[in-house]
Scaffold this active site. Structure first.
Site, PDB file in Angstrom:
ATOM      1  N   LYS A  59      14.312  -9.066 -18.166  1.00 14.90           N
ATOM      2  CA  LYS A  59      15.456  -9.211 -17.546  1.00 14.90           C
ATOM      3  C   LYS A  59      15.973 -10.250 -17.485  1.00 14.90           C
ATOM      4  O   LYS A  59      15.134 -11.241 -18.235  1.00 14.90           O
ATOM      5  CB  LYS A  59      14.301  -9.087 -16.278  1.00 14.90           C
ATOM      6  CG  LYS A  59      15.598  -9.532 -15.029  1.00 14.90           C
ATOM      7  CD  LYS A  59      15.240  -9.092 -14.073  1.00 14.90           C
ATOM      8  CE  LYS A  59      15.931  -9.087 -12.644  1.00 14.90           C
ATOM      9  NZ  LYS A  59      15.601  -9.538 -10.460  1.00 14.90           N
TER      10      LYS A  59
ATOM     11  N   GLU B  10       8.936  -2.079   3.388  1.00 18.65           N
ATOM     12  CA  GLU B  10       8.641  -2.217   4.751  1.00 18.65           C
ATOM     13  C   GLU B  10       8.112  -1.105   5.627  1.00 18.65           C
ATOM     14  O   GLU B  10       7.237  -2.057   6.997  1.00 18.65           O
ATOM     15  CB  GLU B  10      10.745  -2.157   4.859  1.00 18.65           C
ATOM     16  CG  GLU B  10      10.936  -2.680   4.511  1.00 18.65           C
ATOM     17  CD  GLU B  10      11.149  -2.786   2.823  1.00 18.65           C
ATOM     18  OE1 GLU B  10      12.506  -3.291   2.320  1.00 18.65           O
ATOM     19  OE2 GLU B  10      11.258  -1.220   2.261  1.00 18.65           O
TER      20      GLU B  10
ATOM     21  N   ARG C  82      14.771   0.867   7.603  1.00 20.99           N
ATOM     22  CA  ARG C  82      13.176   2.426   6.507  1.00 20.99           C
ATOM     23  C   ARG C  82      11.805   1.623   7.132  1.00 20.99           C
ATOM     24  O   ARG C  82      11.002   2.982   7.127  1.00 20.99           O
ATOM     25  CB  ARG C  82      12.914   1.321   5.308  1.00 20.99           C
ATOM     26  CG  ARG C  82      14.241   1.015   5.322  1.00 20.99           C
ATOM     27  CD  ARG C  82      13.894   0.934   3.337  1.00 20.99           C
ATOM     28  NE  ARG C  82      13.989   1.958   2.198  1.00 20.99           N
ATOM     29  CZ  ARG C  82      13.995   2.230   0.725  1.00 20.99           C
ATOM     30  NH1 ARG C  82      14.679   1.131   0.347  1.00 20.99           N
ATOM     31  NH2 ARG C  82      13.949   3.215  -0.347  1.00 20.99           N
TER      32      ARG C  82
END
Length: 649
Positions: A290, A376, A404
């Site tokens: 990244k 979640e 979710r």
């Protein structure tokens, strides 16, 4: 600088006419130069607009390779989440608009079907790509079409159960599907280099696959115990070398790990996979970094995941000095204060510690902080388990992500009356992230759950009091919703004080025909509207509901009884607080007395990315629209109101 056709630093990129141009090059060295130029263009564009940077920097070479190898858009290329899709947008048909990213009327910060034919599936939440890709692959097969379907998913997104549900289904269906696992955290892969690249090319090549088929055929003729032993030995050896046993067990042919920044390694493997004619899904494991190729990113912990406008040379971001702390920061401060007084308080986040303010809590109480990954559903039920054993969990999740886990909120928390405390960040409209991240629905979807307490602060001091209130509730679930961005500058206590459950407050006594009942941070706009209405001779009462549930029925009844017009305003969709107020007034008979009630909610449409001020103007939820709503309810205009003393209470 960096605009098409004008920047000598991007000569090859300037000549491209879409991904087909990449495929016509037949020159891997030219592709390497284009990757370098694409990184330059990405840095220059995001330095102007701000946005998600680190993820895009990490997939520059992968993006070039995918478009150079596969026949996009006929081949479907699906990016999970979309944080990393800026290079993809530049290479497709949007380079001329890339400096409009996340601005009103400009490009979305995520993939979006309506934006380009190169975006076959929109995304902004994680872990949806494999499910969508499998659906497209099955549709392709049902229609007898020929195309590749490729899903690119990060290792963080692979922490969500949905990704594994999709992989399990794909392996069982044996549809041809390519999943590129972009591993940028070294959480799965061993170090990669020339040997692993060679092995990946070998495993993806036709001779190796033919050899595997031969081994499979031979072992099938062996006695069962010998065949099972041979198969296990082959799996163990391949898993030891590549780390792919898990994916093979799910029915995927595994290739990797591959250095995702080395086109000499990446291109031949992708070409082999493209030409692979064996049935069944394939997983290509690519290791990237990244923020790759940009030194300032390497020096930051988050690799410049999300940035404001910045100086390309130094990496210094241009950030306005905040006038007040953010609601997110205040929540973190309030939670720390509660935890210092109570050792049972714990914090939970689903891979968003800084986004929810849990990072501040984690610094103070690392052993009482739990980051469960992008999961979640698990986060909510995990919190329920903690609450069942007497702990005081605060589950900090964005409003849009809590959607979710709705079944878990009902089944695992509410039905059992477990005191899980939901800290719901990003309530209301969120600016540049747009509709996918807007907290539009939580009042509605939580408001119908029996027994839950729902709070919304009007300012940051109220947020501290509501965190303290949630900590004190020990017999049922509770939620406090608060917006993105800065507070109002309210003075903050060292620690919040619990509020009386279900009691609002009068902020401004008007004594005239109009009352405004606000839930949340529209209170400031309500007060501005009241001042303007007063100037027109229409004295206006303003109340802060504080609680969406339980409803302060006494306050609502008083406002209805003493005023001709009652405006109810919230930062949520229809079916929320205003609906609860209307239901109460209808049942109580107050509407029969001629009360003119006007709920003001988010409109019945998704609102695109823009500045928050522009979004609330589009939603008709600012002071000017409150005034207009009041005058319309009274049957008068702004001009007439100033001329009619009879309207003054």
């Amino acid at each position: 600088m960096g605009r098409p056709g004008t920047d000598s630093r991007t000569p090859l990129l300037d000549q491209l006419q879409g991904p087909a141009s990449l495929r016509n090059l037949n020159d891997d060295d030219a592709l390497k130069q284009i990757a370098d130029e694409l990184r330059t263009e990405l840095l220059d564009a995001v330095s102007v607009t701000g946005g998600h940077l680190g993820a895009g920097l990490g997939v520059v070479e992968l993006t070039v390779a995918l478009h150079a190898v596969f026949d996009t858009p006929n081949d479907r290329l699906i990016w999970d989440v979309g944080h990393q899709a800026y290079p993809h947008k530049i290479l497709t048909d949007r380079r001329d608009r890339i400096r409009t990213l996340r601005q009103g009327g400009g490009l979305s910060g995520f993939t979006r079907r309506s934006e380009s034919e190169y975006d076959p599936f929109g995304a902004a939440h994680s872990s949806t790509s494999i499910s969508a890709a499998l659906g497209m692959a099955v549709a392709r097969d049902a229609k007898g079409e020929q195309r590749n379907v490729i899903a690119v998913i990060g290792d963080g997104s692979m922490s969500a159960g949905m990704a594994y549900e999709a992989m399990n289904n794909a392996g069982a269906m044996a549809s041809r599907l390519i999943v590129v696992l972009n591993d940028n955290d070294m959480s799965i892969a061993p170090p990669v280099g020339a040997m692993s690249a060679y092995l990946s090319r070998l495993i993806s090549s036709r001779p190796y696959r033919s050899l595997r088929h031969l081994v499979r055929d031979v072992t099938a003729m062996m006695p069962s115990p010998v065949a099972r032993a041979a198969k296990k030995a082959e799996e163990y050896a391949r898993g030891f070398v590549t780390g792919g046993t898990l994916f093979e067990e799910m029915g995927f042919s595994y290739v990797g790990p591959i250095d995702g920044h080395n086109l000499d390694h990446l291109l031949p493997v992708l070409r082999n996979v493209r030409d692979w004619r064996d049935p069944g899904p394939i997983l290509v494991h690519v290791v990237t970094e990244k923020g790759h190729g940009y030194a300032p990113a390497a020096q930051t912990a988050d690799k410049l995941h999300a940035v404001a406008r910045f100086d390309v040379v130094t990496g210094t971001q241009v950030k306005a000095t905040p006038a007040a702390p953010s609601y997110t920061a205040v929540f973190g401060r309030a939670l720390v204060a509660e935890a210092e007084a109570d050792p049972l308080v714990v914090g939970i986040t689903a891979a968003m510690p800084s986004g929810t303010g849990i990072d501040a809590f984690a610094k103070r109480f690392p052993d009482r902080t739990f980051d469960v990954g992008i999961a979640e559903q698990h986060a909510v039920t995990f919190a329920a388990g903690l609450a069942a054993e007497g702990m005081k969990p605060f589950c900090a999740i964005y409003s849009t992500f809590l959607q979710r886990a709705y079944d878990q909120v009902i089944h695992d928390v509410a039905i059992q009356s477990l005191p899980v405390r939901f800290a719901i960040d990003r309530a209301g409209l969120v600016g540049a992230d747009g509709a996918t991240h807007a907290g539009s629905f939580d009042i509605g979807y939580l408001g119908m759950v029996p027994g839950i307490v729902i709070m919304a602060p009007a300012d940051e001091a109220e947020l501290m009091h509501m965190v303290a209130t949630a900590a004190a509730i020990d017999d049922r679930p509770s939620a406090v919703r608060y917006p993105r961005g800065e507070g109002t500058g309210a003075a903050l206590p060292a620690r919040g004080e619990p509020l009386e459950i279900g009691r609002g407050r009068i902020i401004r006594e008007g004594g005239g025909p109009i009352a405004i009942l606000s839930l949340g941070t529209r209170l400031q706009e309500s007060l501005k509207a009241a001042e303007e209405l007063d100037a027109l001779g229409l004295r206006t009462t303003v109340a802060d509901a504080r609680f969406a549930k339980p409803l302060d029925a006494a306050l609502v009844d008083r406002l209805a009884r003493e005023h001709e017009v009652l405006i109810v305003i919230e930062e949520g969709a229809i079916g929320g607080f205003g609906s609860h107020v209307l239901h109460h007034l209808a049942v109580s008979g107050a509407l029969d007395a001629g009360l003119k009630i006007r709920p003001m909610v988010l409109p019945d449409r998704f609102i695109d990315h823009d500045t928050p001020a522009a979004q609330y103007e589009a939603a008709a939820l600012n002071a000017a629209h409150i005034v207009a709503t009041a005058l319309t309810a009274l049957g008068t205009s702004r001009h007439e109101a100033g001329l009619k003393p009879s309207l003054v209470g």
